[in-house]
Design an enzyme around this catalytic site. Structure first.
Site, PDB file in Angstrom:
ATOM      1  CB  SER A  92       3.461  -3.638  -2.886  1.00 41.10           C
ATOM      2  OG  SER A  92       3.542  -2.351  -3.507  1.00 41.10           O
ATOM      3  N   GLY A  97       1.009  -1.046   0.031  1.00 43.78           N
ATOM      4  CA  GLY A  97      -0.068  -0.133   0.036  1.00 43.78           C
ATOM      5  C   GLY A  97       0.845   1.272  -0.043  1.00 43.78           C
TER       6      GLY A  97
END
Length: 521
Positions: free
Chosen positions: A215, A133
């Protein structure tokens, strides 16, 4: 190892009375969870004191209790920041728009899914999963991260947890000691300490923990690796699209936090008085600002405690956790981040001063012959941000003698994931396939099969990181005369026996000769 008598009795009782509540004693209290269809679940376990009031912008404080805690409901998300310019695309994709989780500054909770065990069951491998995120948003309180499928199908223990993001977790504040600015990473450390102390109670083996992230979660995993060179509290690491490159030095800019302070009506000079003023501002008002059009980015800072300047140099020196590594990227990791981008020159300039100065549009086009500018932009972002960094990390691990390194590129692009133009196998679409939480109503037969294959391969690594995770998946050896890069799910191959296609090891890295000068200092 054999479970303690008390835990064994809990497990035995649970097996005898399926679908009944189950209680396990931990440092967070006596947790009342649930068992169904062979899986125990414990949700919303508080592992830290609420980071609110006077504890806002302080390192997390462990929560210890002897009280009974309800552990059947996911805790709230930490306060989210969806950048104003891209929120209309990003928030629906990553915040469960039909039923978004509640948000609260009091958010440091974790969740455990564990197979139901007999009293003599051996302790099981554990995966400690860190969500992505961009360090701005993300939460373990999404249905996507439900660990039931993995625990049930793969016989491993799954842990997810929340950590602070954006201005709450990575303020970049001159008011704080530099080493207390990456608060979200300190939350991650405390959550892993909780797992080390308690996971045996759930049938998990604290000596068989694999840290895993996607991520920003992958970057978090890489920072764990660098900051734990001796006796790491994990035995293996998995990185989905996100290793940390070398970073800018400790000339931290505090513009975003200073502008935020003024916007919140706290105009004092940086220091205790300004922090006192800011701690009195409600989280609701802070969220309104950070999700508005004038908010800046709040990012991790190089502090040489949680995050480092020369990651690759540290690895090559051998002064890092030397554990098996599985790392890879998506074929189209860049498409999500470049939707609507058509001006190649402007895009390159936006990647930073050095990129804008040293890489012209014509040079970028020459690296991706035959592609239009829209595709070039997406592929530049993919390679500069994900692919080339992963290549550098995998190569560095091999260079220091770690034999169990597995590198992949994931190419599955299913119809129900084509949610924006040119999506392809885009960033994060492998996550629901690993968790088995894809949309069963829209998934094709191939997608369901691939999910089983991919989940099994990753779980195989978690169970035994020194063994090939799937047929035809060799240990990674860099170079152009070896075939050890695993391309996953290309050409509609989705079965466990054929979804790996081992190709020339550096076949995807041709552009990295250019991009590595910005990644490897």
């Amino acid at each position: 190892m054999i479970l303690s008598l008390a835990v064994a009795l809990i497990f035995a009782t649970k097996v005898a009375f399926a679908h009944q509540p189950v209680t396990i004693s931990t440092t967070s209290g006596s947790l009342l969870g649930a068992e169904e269809d062979g899986v125990m679940s414990f949700k919303g376990i508080r592992f830290a004191q609420p980071p609110t009031g006077s504890l806002r912008w302080l390192p997390p404080v462990a929560f210890v209790s002897n009280a009974t805690q309800n552990a059947t409901v996911l805790g709230p998300s930490c306060v989210q920041q969806f950048a104003f310019a891209t929120a209309t695309l990003i928030e629906p994709l990553f915040n469960n728009p039909e039923d978004p989780p509640d948000e609260d500054e009091d958010c440091l909770f974790l969740n455990v899914w564990a197979p139901s065990c007999s009293s003599y069951a051996p302790l099981k491998p554990v995966v400690f999963y860190i969500y992505g995120g961009s360090f701005a948003f993300g939460t373990a309180s999404l249905p996507e991260y439900d660990g039931t499928s993995i625990a049930s199908n793969q016989d491993i223990v799954v842990v997810t947890f929340n950590y602070r993001t954006n201005v709450f977790g990575f303020p970049g504040a001159p008011d704080l000691p530099l080493q207390e600015n990456n608060l979200g990473m300190l939350d991650q450390e405390l959550a892993l300490q909780w797992v080390q102390s308690n996971i045996q109670k759930f049938g998990g083996d604290p000596n068989q923990i694999t840290i895993m992230g996607q991520s920003a979660g992958g970057i978090s995993v890489s920072t764990f690796i660098v900051r734990h060179p001796v006796n790491p509290p994990f035995r293996a690491a998995i990185i989905f699209s996100g290793a940390a490159p070398d970073s800018s030095p400790k000339s931290t800019k505090f513009d975003a936090f200073n502008n935020f302070s003024i916007a919140m009506g706290c105009s004092q000079a940086p220091g205790p008085a300004r922090l006192t003023c800011l701690r009195a501002v409600s989280a609701v008002d802070i969220r309104a600002y950070t999700n508005g059009p004038t908010a800046g980015d709040f990012r991790r800072v190089v502090d040489d405690v949680t995050d480092f300047e020369h990651n690759l140099e540290i690895i090559r020196s051998g002064n890092t956790a030397q554990v098996p590594l599985l790392a890879g990227t998506m074929q189209d990791d860049g498409t999500l981040f470049t939707v609507g981008e058509t001006n190649l020159t402007a895009f390159l300039e936006a990647q930073g001063t050095k990129v804008g100065e040293l890489v012209s549009a014509d040079l970028a086009r020459s690296l991706y012959p035959g592609q239009n500018d829209t595709t070039v932009i997406a592929n530049v972002f993919r390679d500069l941000t994900f692919l080339c960094v992963t290549s550098l990390w995998a190569q560095a691990f091999v260079e220091i003698g770690i034999s169990s390194v597995f590198r992949y590129e994931y190419g599955a692009a299913f119809p129900d994931f084509q949610l924006f133009p040119g999506a392809g196998a885009w960033h994060s679409t492998e996550v629901p396939e690993f968790f088995g939480t894809y949309n069963a109503e829209t998934a094709t037969h191939n997608e369901k099969t691939l999910s089983k294959s991919f989940q099994t391969a990753i779980a195989n690594f978690i169970k035994n990181p020194n063994k090939s995770p799937a047929p035809h998946w060799p240990n990674y050896v860099p170079g152009n005369d070896t075939q050890t890069l695993a391309r996953l799910a290309y050409h509609n191959n989705v079965d466990l026996g054929n979804f790996v296609d081992a190709v020339t090891s550096d076949s995807q890295d041709s552009t990295c000769a250019t991009w590595n000068m910005f990644l490897d200092f």
